[in-house]
Design an enzyme around this catalytic site. Structure first.
Site, PDB file in Angstrom:
ATOM      1  N   THR A   8       0.874  -1.032  -0.137  1.00 34.44           N
ATOM      2  CA  THR A   8       0.134  -0.022   0.175  1.00 34.44           C
ATOM      3  C   THR A   8       0.689   1.398  -0.214  1.00 34.44           C
ATOM      4  OG1 THR A   8      -1.731   1.313   1.418  1.00 34.44           O
ATOM      5  CG2 THR A   8       0.411   0.128   2.380  1.00 34.44           C
ATOM      6  N   SER A  23      -1.420   3.064   9.976  1.00 35.81           N
ATOM      7  CA  SER A  23      -2.566   2.663  11.519  1.00 35.81           C
ATOM      8  C   SER A  23      -2.060   1.491  11.556  1.00 35.81           C
ATOM      9  CB  SER A  23      -3.199   2.078  10.406  1.00 35.81           C
ATOM     10  OG  SER A  23      -3.536   1.187   8.690  1.00 35.81           O
ATOM     11  N   TYR A  54      -2.757  -2.115   9.823  1.00 37.65           N
ATOM     12  CA  TYR A  54      -2.900  -2.525   9.020  1.00 37.65           C
ATOM     13  C   TYR A  54      -2.373  -1.670   8.110  1.00 37.65           C
ATOM     14  CZ  TYR A  54      -3.816  -2.238   4.483  1.00 37.65           C
ATOM     15  OH  TYR A  54      -3.905  -2.678   3.027  1.00 37.65           O
ATOM     16  N   HIS A  55      -1.605  -1.136   7.910  1.00 40.91           N
ATOM     17  CA  HIS A  55      -1.014  -0.643   6.921  1.00 40.91           C
ATOM     18  C   HIS A  55       0.385  -0.581   7.825  1.00 40.91           C
ATOM     19  CE1 HIS A  55      -3.745   2.814   5.898  1.00 40.91           C
ATOM     20  NE2 HIS A  55      -2.958   2.421   4.768  1.00 40.91           N
ATOM     21  N   LYS A  70       1.959  -4.086   6.786  1.00 38.01           N
ATOM     22  CA  LYS A  70       2.376  -4.372   5.464  1.00 38.01           C
ATOM     23  C   LYS A  70       3.761  -3.768   5.320  1.00 38.01           C
ATOM     24  CE  LYS A  70      -1.925  -5.122   2.607  1.00 38.01           C
ATOM     25  NZ  LYS A  70      -2.188  -5.535   1.550  1.00 38.01           N
TER      26      LYS A  70
HETATM   27  N1  USQ Z   1     -11.351   9.669   4.501  1.00 38.91           N
HETATM   28  C1  USQ Z   1     -12.258  11.072   4.947  1.00 38.91           C
HETATM   29  N2  USQ Z   1     -14.125  10.387   4.998  1.00 38.91           N
HETATM   30  C2  USQ Z   1     -14.122   9.296   4.421  1.00 38.91           C
HETATM   31  C3  USQ Z   1     -13.289   7.910   4.286  1.00 38.91           C
HETATM   32  C4  USQ Z   1     -12.242   8.281   4.475  1.00 38.91           C
HETATM   33  O1  USQ Z   1     -11.817  12.008   4.831  1.00 38.91           O
HETATM   34  O2  USQ Z   1     -15.604   9.010   5.106  1.00 38.91           O
HETATM   35  C5  USQ Z   1     -10.150   9.916   4.690  1.00 38.91           C
HETATM   36  C6  USQ Z   1      -8.924   9.281   5.666  1.00 38.91           C
HETATM   37  O3  USQ Z   1      -8.922  10.346   7.184  1.00 38.91           O
HETATM   38  C7  USQ Z   1      -7.634   9.081   5.012  1.00 38.91           C
HETATM   39  C8  USQ Z   1      -8.285   9.175   3.144  1.00 38.91           C
HETATM   40  O4  USQ Z   1      -9.527   9.849   3.569  1.00 38.91           O
HETATM   41  O5  USQ Z   1      -7.307  10.269   4.850  1.00 38.91           O
HETATM   42  C9  USQ Z   1      -7.919   7.349   2.595  1.00 38.91           C
HETATM   43  O6  USQ Z   1      -8.924   7.265   3.034  1.00 38.91           O
HETATM   44  P1  USQ Z   1      -9.093   5.443   2.947  1.00 38.91           P
HETATM   45  O7  USQ Z   1     -10.861   4.437   4.358  1.00 38.91           O
HETATM   46  O8  USQ Z   1      -9.878   5.741   1.706  1.00 38.91           O
HETATM   47  O9  USQ Z   1      -8.422   4.440   2.806  1.00 38.91           O
HETATM   48  P2  USQ Z   1      -7.387   4.315   3.558  1.00 38.91           P
HETATM   49  O10 USQ Z   1      -8.034   3.382   4.940  1.00 38.91           O
HETATM   50  O11 USQ Z   1      -5.920   4.692   3.914  1.00 38.91           O
HETATM   51  O12 USQ Z   1      -6.713   2.070   3.063  1.00 38.91           O
HETATM   52  C10 USQ Z   1      -7.508   2.034   2.232  1.00 38.91           C
HETATM   53  C11 USQ Z   1      -7.813   0.259   1.856  1.00 38.91           C
HETATM   54  C12 USQ Z   1      -6.113   0.130   2.539  1.00 38.91           C
HETATM   55  C13 USQ Z   1      -5.084   0.033   1.415  1.00 38.91           C
HETATM   56  C14 USQ Z   1      -5.512   1.993   0.953  1.00 38.91           C
HETATM   57  C15 USQ Z   1      -3.962   2.360   0.338  1.00 38.91           C
HETATM   58  O13 USQ Z   1      -8.648   0.069   2.646  1.00 38.91           O
HETATM   59  O14 USQ Z   1      -7.022  -1.443   2.305  1.00 38.91           O
HETATM   60  O15 USQ Z   1      -4.040   0.143   1.357  1.00 38.91           O
HETATM   61  O16 USQ Z   1      -6.427   2.294   0.909  1.00 38.91           O
HETATM   62  S1  USQ Z   1      -3.876   3.847   1.349  1.00 38.91           S
HETATM   63  O17 USQ Z   1      -4.311   4.987   1.698  1.00 38.91           O
HETATM   64  O18 USQ Z   1      -2.442   4.158  -0.243  1.00 38.91           O
HETATM   65  O19 USQ Z   1      -2.168   3.652   1.735  1.00 38.91           O
END
Ligand code: USQ
Length: 382
Positions: free
Chosen positions: A144, A179, A181-182, A185
């Site tokens: 990720t 997190s 989870y991250h 990875k």
């Molecule tokens: N966010 C909001 N509002 C929401 C949901 C999320 O502002 O309703 C924000 C979060 O705070 C964060 C961003 O959007 O800053 C991304 O959140 P996300 O829930 O879309 O993604 P994340 O929790 O980081 O995890 C997801 C996948 C995970 C993958 C990751 C890629 O669940 O499996 O590894 O995206 S990355 O984000 O590049 O690490």
């Protein structure tokens, strides 16, 4: 090729199984339905019901004439992994078999322990199985972009050349995940890198950003072949959530200031990236890392896009800043490289207004099933 897909029931696993089988590969999809179980236990059911893996494989065969083999079992159980590898002898393995939710990993000790043990246990067993039963096998591992965090310098593609007191060395780019989870990875990458050096296995580690969409060329509009679409706070990712919120007439939930910037990609591009990685395996003893996303957006920008497109379709869409449940930078520098996959031939599908409108129309077909109480669940990082 014989291609094993670990986590073949998941959001990306099932579309990958269809894609690789449509290309004529012999595909075995393995899963233990962990994600389905956790979604039930946390009341995070997806927008629509998805048939189990065996049913989907049957359906796919009846539509395409191609067979995806299925096996249900736990990859953190060595006896099961041994049985799969001796029977199937893969040429490539696509490893998605991990608990993928950052919020889930922050819920409580049990959820954190499950994430840690499952994610590292499955990766560890995979590495040992490759060495013992299929040493030439190419491991394509889903990592990720979140492994890097949001550093105040440019993010390179996996590696950083460091000059220190007149000497030079290439290191894994520094990782500081946001997190547990991250962090699993990050640990996976370290584990893979150690065994690449020690045993000469061949690995592609894909640093993927948040994915959006459910439609791939294989599902071709047939809803029965779509993967899960989660919109809840625990398993839903931000673009998919905003689309469902727009359809439900719920304010788009921007966490905090909304300057959080990430690299996003359409699920169609994920499929193409996986195929490109499989078609061009790295050398034995090589850990190849790609940053897998096509465009960067802040959460605020995404809300503005969904708001604009939703309104043009007659929806009443508005955005609300909610207190951020996560510990993360809400305004930050973000400049990650992502040339490796494009050099291999990736042709990105950008997040156009048409794409957003298409996602809205798909979700509207399930409008009656949206449960707004799932949007905010109060999982706090602190
Ligand atoms: N966010 C909001 N509002 C929401 C949901 C999320 O502002 O309703 C924000 C979060 O705070 C964060 C961003 O959007 O800053 C991304 O959140 P996300 O829930 O879309 O993604 P994340 O929790 O980081 O995890 C997801 C996948 C995970 C993958 C990751 C890629 O669940 O499996 O590894 O995206 S990355 O984000 O590049 O690490």
């Amino acid at each position: 090729m014989n291609i094993l897909i670990l986590g073949g029931d998941g959001y990306l696993g099932w579309p990958t199984a269809m894609r690789l089988s449509s290309l004529g590969h012999d595909v075995l999809a393995v899963d233990n339905y962990l994600r389905r179980r956790i979604c039930r236990e946390t009341s995070s059911e997806p927008l629509y019901e998805v048939p189990d893996l065996a049913e989907r494989a049957e359906l796919w065969q009846s539509i395409s004439g191609r067979r995806v083999k299925v096996s249900i079992g736990d990859l953190s159980d060595w006896a099961y992994v041994e049985q799969i590898f001796t029977a199937f002898r893969p040429d490539a393995v696509v490893h998605y078999a991990e608990q993928p939710s950052a919020p889930y990993s922050m819920m409580d000790r049990e959820a954190a322990a499950l994430t840690l043990q499952n994610n590292l246990g499955s990766t560890f067993n995979l590495i040992h199985a490759v060495r013992q039963f299929a040493p030439e096998c190419h491991i394509v591992k889903l990592g990720t972009m979140g492994e890097y965090g949001t550093p105040n310098i440019d993010i390179e593609e996996g590696w950083l050349d460091v000059e220190h007191k007149g000497r030079k060395q290439r290191f894994l780019y520094p990782r500081q995940a946001g997190s547990l989870y991250h962090t699993t990875k990050v640990m996976d990458t370290d584990l893979l890198w150690f065994y690449v050096r020690a045993w000469g296995i061949r690995v592609t580690d894909l640093m993927q950003g948040p994915v959006y969409g459910v439609e791939t060329s294989e599902s071709a509009g047939d809803l029965r072949l779509y993967p899960f679409l989660n919109y809840d706070e625990i398993f839903g990712t931000v673009i998919n959530r905003f689309i469902v919120q727009a359809v439900a007439g719920h304010p788009l939930t921007v966490f905090g200031k909304g300057g959080q910037t990430r690299g996003f990609l359409n699920i169609k591009d994920t499929m193409n990236c996986i195929c490109l990685a499989i078609e061009t395996p790295p050398e034995p003893g090589e850990l190849r890392i790609f940053n897998q996303f096509t465009e960067t957006f802040s959460v605020r920008q995404l809300a503005a896009i969904v708001e604009r497109v939703g309104q043009s379709l007659g929806l009443n869409v508005r955005t609300e800043s909610v207190a951020n449940p996560r510990v993360e930078a809400e305004e930050h520098y973000y400049s990650p490289a992502h040339t490796g996959l494009v050099e291999l031939g990736l042709k990105p599908h950008p997040l156009t207004d048409d794409v957003v409108a298409g996602m809205i129309r798909t979700v509207q077909r399930f409008q009656d099933r949206i449960d707004p109480s799932k949007f905010l669940r109060g999982v706090q990082w602190r």
